[in-house]
Design a protein around this motif. Structure first.
Motif, short mmCIF file in Angstrom:
data_model
loop_
_atom_site.label_atom_id
_atom_site.label_comp_id
_atom_site.label_asym_id
_atom_site.label_seq_id
_atom_site.Cartn_x
_atom_site.Cartn_y
_atom_site.Cartn_z
N ASP A 253 28.22 50.30 32.28
CA ASP A 253 29.50 49.70 32.63
C ASP A 253 29.36 48.93 33.94
N ILE A 254 30.14 47.87 34.07
CA ILE A 254 30.11 47.06 35.30
C ILE A 254 31.52 46.97 35.84
N PRO A 255 32.01 48.01 36.49
CA PRO A 255 33.39 47.98 36.99
C PRO A 255 33.56 46.97 38.12
N ILE A 256 34.74 46.37 38.20
CA ILE A 256 35.10 45.48 39.29
C ILE A 256 36.21 46.16 40.09
N LEU A 257 35.87 46.64 41.27
CA LEU A 257 36.82 47.40 42.08
C LEU A 257 37.76 46.50 42.87
N ASN A 258 37.27 45.32 43.21
CA ASN A 258 38.08 44.41 44.04
C ASN A 258 38.74 43.32 43.19
N SER A 259 39.17 43.69 42.01
CA SER A 259 39.75 42.69 41.10
C SER A 259 41.04 42.08 41.63
N ARG A 260 41.73 42.78 42.54
CA ARG A 260 42.97 42.19 43.07
C ARG A 260 42.72 40.87 43.78
N ALA A 261 41.49 40.67 44.28
CA ALA A 261 41.17 39.41 44.96
C ALA A 261 41.27 38.22 44.01
N LEU A 262 41.07 38.46 42.71
CA LEU A 262 41.18 37.37 41.74
C LEU A 262 42.56 36.74 41.79
N LEU A 263 43.56 37.57 42.01
CA LEU A 263 44.93 37.08 42.10
C LEU A 263 45.30 36.67 43.52
N THR A 264 45.08 37.56 44.48
CA THR A 264 45.56 37.28 45.84
C THR A 264 44.87 36.08 46.46
N MET A 265 43.61 35.84 46.09
CA MET A 265 42.88 34.69 46.62
C MET A 265 42.90 33.50 45.65
N ARG A 266 43.62 33.66 44.51
CA ARG A 266 43.76 32.58 43.52
C ARG A 266 42.40 31.99 43.15
N LEU A 267 41.50 32.86 42.69
CA LEU A 267 40.13 32.47 42.44
C LEU A 267 39.94 31.85 41.06
N MET A 268 39.01 30.93 40.97
CA MET A 268 38.59 30.37 39.70
C MET A 268 37.26 31.02 39.34
N VAL A 269 37.23 31.71 38.19
CA VAL A 269 36.03 32.39 37.73
C VAL A 269 35.63 31.81 36.38
N GLN A 270 34.40 31.35 36.27
CA GLN A 270 33.95 30.76 35.01
C GLN A 270 32.56 31.26 34.65
#
Length: 330
Positions: A253-270
């Motif tokens: 498994d590859i958990p992402i613990l800091n996933s809130r940064a995806l929203l709070t920092m408005r990140l583009m992930v591709q």
């Protein structure tokens, strides 16, 4: 002309880490050519992390590697027999003949390679790894001068090229690699501004010190804890190119613990698979070849000897034992 050749097939699917028992070395007769075909003697085989995913039966972006068939892989070699007027004996070619000493083709999908550049480079910086780096930097991250770019697996074939391309754009480039020797190479030979040794106990503090103004772009090859550390330091509207997740290639498994940064920092992930963008390859390879020929891009290779060494070399690659591009020389 040889009468037989050797190949390695996938004998069984791995459960967890790869073992040598997953492979089988076979000797086969050299088939007769029919009109339109050429016979290529392979000199180098490329070993890459994606192979672990193809060995699994899990659903992914590509079909699994079939059992009892030649293991997939990029190769470079030369034409040793031809029944095709477009190809002559001695032509140097790059193709996808896999873990095999010979390959037969009608010429479709093959690439002629230059004689003034080492053939092995066409499996690394001038092949799929180089194009992966070029695409991730130029088509996804699009960094501008002064911004901070983080590259995981920075001493590898993809990461090392990606970091150099980002430096050429004027960015501050921070690499992550395993061990002092690799980090020294990343900084001294490849020109990164900093390199963090993730094997050190205090690596997260060193990482924070190396990115005092936060992170604007990430070229991610590893996933897991290393990716999480980057997420925690992302700046608003940062961009992330997901190239690989080697930390989970054995099914972890590859958990992402800091996933809130995806929203709070408005990140583009591709996420991206470079072979799905053939329209970019001519431009990317042309630019990379000019830079390599002018010695403006550096690269390093780990080379194991003999086809029979390929299984252990792939196991070592997935454990981080390689330094730069991992190849097998026949």
């Amino acid at each position: 002309m040889m009468n037989t050749y050797r190949r390695i097939v996938l004998a069984q699917r791995p459960k967890g880490e790869i073992a040598s028992e997953c492979f089988r070395l076979e000797t086969l007769p050299v088939p007769e050519l029919v009109p339109g075909q050429i016979l290529v003697k392979n000199h180098y085989l490329s070993l890459d992390p994606y192979m672990r995913g193809r060995m699994s039966g899990r659903k992914s972006y590509a079909n699994p590697q079939p059992l009892n068939e030649t293991m997939i892989g990029g190769t470079v070699g030369e034409v040793i027999a031809s029944e095709n007027p477009q190809w002559k004996i001695g032509d140097r070619v790059a193709g996808m003949f896999g873990w095999s000493e010979l390959g037969i083709s009608d010429g479709q999908g093959l690439r002629r390679i230059s004689a003034d550049i080492p053939a092995s480079a066409y499996l690394g910086i001038l092949g799929m790894p180089g194009m992966t780096a070029w695409y991730g930097i130029n088509q996804i991250l699009k960094p501008v001068a002064g911004k901070t770019v983080v590259i995981s697996s920075a001493s590898g074939a993809v990461g090392g090229t990606a970091g150099q391309l980002a430096k050429r754009l004027g960015c501050r480039v921070v690499g992550i690699a395993g061990g002092p020797e690799k980090c020294a190479y990343v900084q001294q030979a490849l020109g990164f501004d900093a390199c963090i040794d993730y094997k050190q106990a205090d690596w997260k503090n060193a990482f924070a010190s190396a990115t005092p103004d936060g992170i604007d772009a990430v070229f991610e090859n590893v996933g897991g804890e290393i990716f999480d550390a980057s997420l925690a330091r992302m700046n608003p509207f940062g961009r992330i190119a997901l190239c690989g997740m080697i930390s989970g290639y054995n099914g972890e498994d590859i958990p992402i613990l800091n996933s809130r940064a995806l929203l709070t920092m408005r990140l583009m992930v591709q996420g991206f698979i470079v072979t799905e963008h053939p329209e970019c390859w001519p431009q990317g390879l042309s630019e990379l070849e000019v830079l390599v020929r002018d010695q403006q891009l550096q690269f390093r290779e780990s080379v194991s000897q003999g086809l029979e060494s390929a299984p252990e070399a792939l196991i070592g690659l997935l454990k981080g034992r390689n330094f730069g591009k991992q190849l097998v020389r026949f």
